[in-house]
Design an enzyme around this catalytic site. Structure first.
Site, PDB file in Angstrom:
ATOM      1  N   LEU A  33       0.814  -1.213   0.000  1.00  0.00           N
ATOM      2  CA  LEU A  33       0.000   0.000   0.000  1.00  0.00           C
ATOM      3  C   LEU A  33       0.846   1.260   0.000  1.00  0.00           C
ATOM      4  O   LEU A  33       1.928   1.310   0.580  1.00  0.00           O
ATOM      5  CB  LEU A  33      -0.915   0.005   1.230  1.00  0.00           C
ATOM      6  CG  LEU A  33      -1.859  -1.190   1.385  1.00  0.00           C
ATOM      7  CD1 LEU A  33      -2.688  -1.040   2.655  1.00  0.00           C
ATOM      8  CD2 LEU A  33      -2.763  -1.353   0.168  1.00  0.00           C
ATOM      9  N   HIS A  37      -3.548   4.361  -2.324  1.00  0.00           N
ATOM     10  CA  HIS A  37      -4.533   3.425  -1.775  1.00  0.00           C
ATOM     11  C   HIS A  37      -5.219   4.027  -0.538  1.00  0.00           C
ATOM     12  O   HIS A  37      -6.449   3.960  -0.393  1.00  0.00           O
ATOM     13  CB  HIS A  37      -3.864   2.122  -1.345  1.00  0.00           C
ATOM     14  CG  HIS A  37      -3.207   1.350  -2.442  1.00  0.00           C
ATOM     15  ND1 HIS A  37      -1.850   1.158  -2.504  1.00  0.00           N
ATOM     16  CD2 HIS A  37      -3.731   0.702  -3.507  1.00  0.00           C
ATOM     17  CE1 HIS A  37      -1.562   0.426  -3.560  1.00  0.00           C
ATOM     18  NE2 HIS A  37      -2.681   0.138  -4.191  1.00  0.00           N
ATOM     19  N   GLN A 148      -8.177   6.774 -10.043  1.00  0.00           N
ATOM     20  CA  GLN A 148      -8.185   7.287 -11.404  1.00  0.00           C
ATOM     21  C   GLN A 148      -6.923   6.916 -12.185  1.00  0.00           C
ATOM     22  O   GLN A 148      -6.946   6.892 -13.417  1.00  0.00           O
ATOM     23  CB  GLN A 148      -8.351   8.808 -11.380  1.00  0.00           C
ATOM     24  CG  GLN A 148      -8.248   9.515 -12.718  1.00  0.00           C
ATOM     25  CD  GLN A 148      -9.318   9.092 -13.711  1.00  0.00           C
ATOM     26  OE1 GLN A 148     -10.422   8.721 -13.306  1.00  0.00           O
ATOM     27  NE2 GLN A 148      -9.008   9.165 -14.998  1.00  0.00           N
TER      28      GLN A 148
END
Length: 281
Positions: A33, A37, A148
């Site tokens: 991560l 995230h 995105q």
């Protein structure tokens, strides 16, 4: 924070939560991560009673010769980051439970996932859609947060959710960047100093395209793509996978750039490291 490793336990837990009227927010990840995230956790935290994050490196979205075996993993670090961000449940399943030995059912989206990464990585989106359908069925989220940076993947999953009638609302978080502009990615770990220096050309090429459109008023697709390629060709270690300008909803190539509709998508190899980035005009 509770860590769940069993498919049966995850299904029982999520059904119990929904039965008691709890709202579940879900962030699917492959682990290792980073702040990108964690920003998705923050994005939907306020809308949910329970925040659930999964960590699973999905083998079916990797092609032959890709980096499944060496994909970075650090579960203990990931769990500490989840605790620090207020995650309630972390689901870490085993592949043997996600995919039965004779598994033969897959989810295939046949329109928005065909170009760009769909061309470059055959069966990649089949793997993504299949594992996400499985995770949605196990975790029963009301909301799912996606990033995105993986723009085409977001559209593929939105289409799957719509077409298969999953009762899920998708929330999309913006691209997060390192201070030097490099889009955050778990694969950035692979980059050596010289490779990282050349990787910065990706964001610089996007900035050059943005300048042509916003400051010079050009809507010409070929001109903007040429500007991107002109920046990228400065990299000696860099090979262009694709530079495309597409409709952000359909992923079809654009004839001209339109504000609020067009997406510039870039994928490159820096030596053996594949990176993607994008910009919405």
């Amino acid at each position: 924070m509770q860590v769940i490793r069993s498919v049966k336990e995850m299904k029982t837990r999520s059904m119990d939560l929904r039965r008691h009227g709890k709202t579940i927010g879900f962030v699917p990840t492959m682990g290792f991560l980073h702040e990108g995230h964690l920003s998705l956790v923050d994005l939907i935290r306020k809308d949910c009673d329970i925040l659930l994050l999964s960590i699973y490196v999905n083998p079916t979205q990797f092609g032959v010769g890709e980096d499944f075996d060496k994909y970075p993993r650090d579960t203990e670090r990931d769990l500490e980051l989840c605790r620090s961000r207020g995650v309630d449940l972390v689901f870490i399943p085993e592949s043997s439970e996600i995919y039965a030995e004779n598994a033969s059912t897959y989810v295939v989206e046949e329109e928005v996932g065909m170009g760009m990464c769909g061309n470059a990585r055959p069966n990649h989106f089949r793997g993504v859609a299949t594992v996400c359908a499985k995770l949605f069925n196990l975790c029963l989220p009301n909301y799912v947060a996606l990033g995105q940076k993986d723009a085409q993947q977001v559209v593929v999953l939105k289409r799957m959710i719509r077409d298969l009638h999953f009762p899920i609302e998708v929330v999309v978080g913006p691209i997060l960047r390192e201070p030097d502009g490099l889009a955050m990615s778990s694969r950035n770990k692979y980059l050596q100093p010289k490779q990282r220096e050349e990787a910065l050309l990706v964001y610089q090429s996007i900035q050059a395209a943005q300048k042509v459109v916003e400051e010079k008023g050009s809507s010409n697709v070929d001109r903007v793509k040429a500007e991107v390629l002109n920046v990228l060709k400065q990299g000696r270690l860099l090979r262009v996978n694709y530079v495309d300008i597409v409709d952000r909803g359909t992923m079809r190539p654009e004839k001209e750039i339109a504000a609020g509709r067009s997406l510039l998508a870039v994928a490159v190899w820096v030596d053996q490291v594949r990176l993607i980035d994008n910009f919405c005009f």
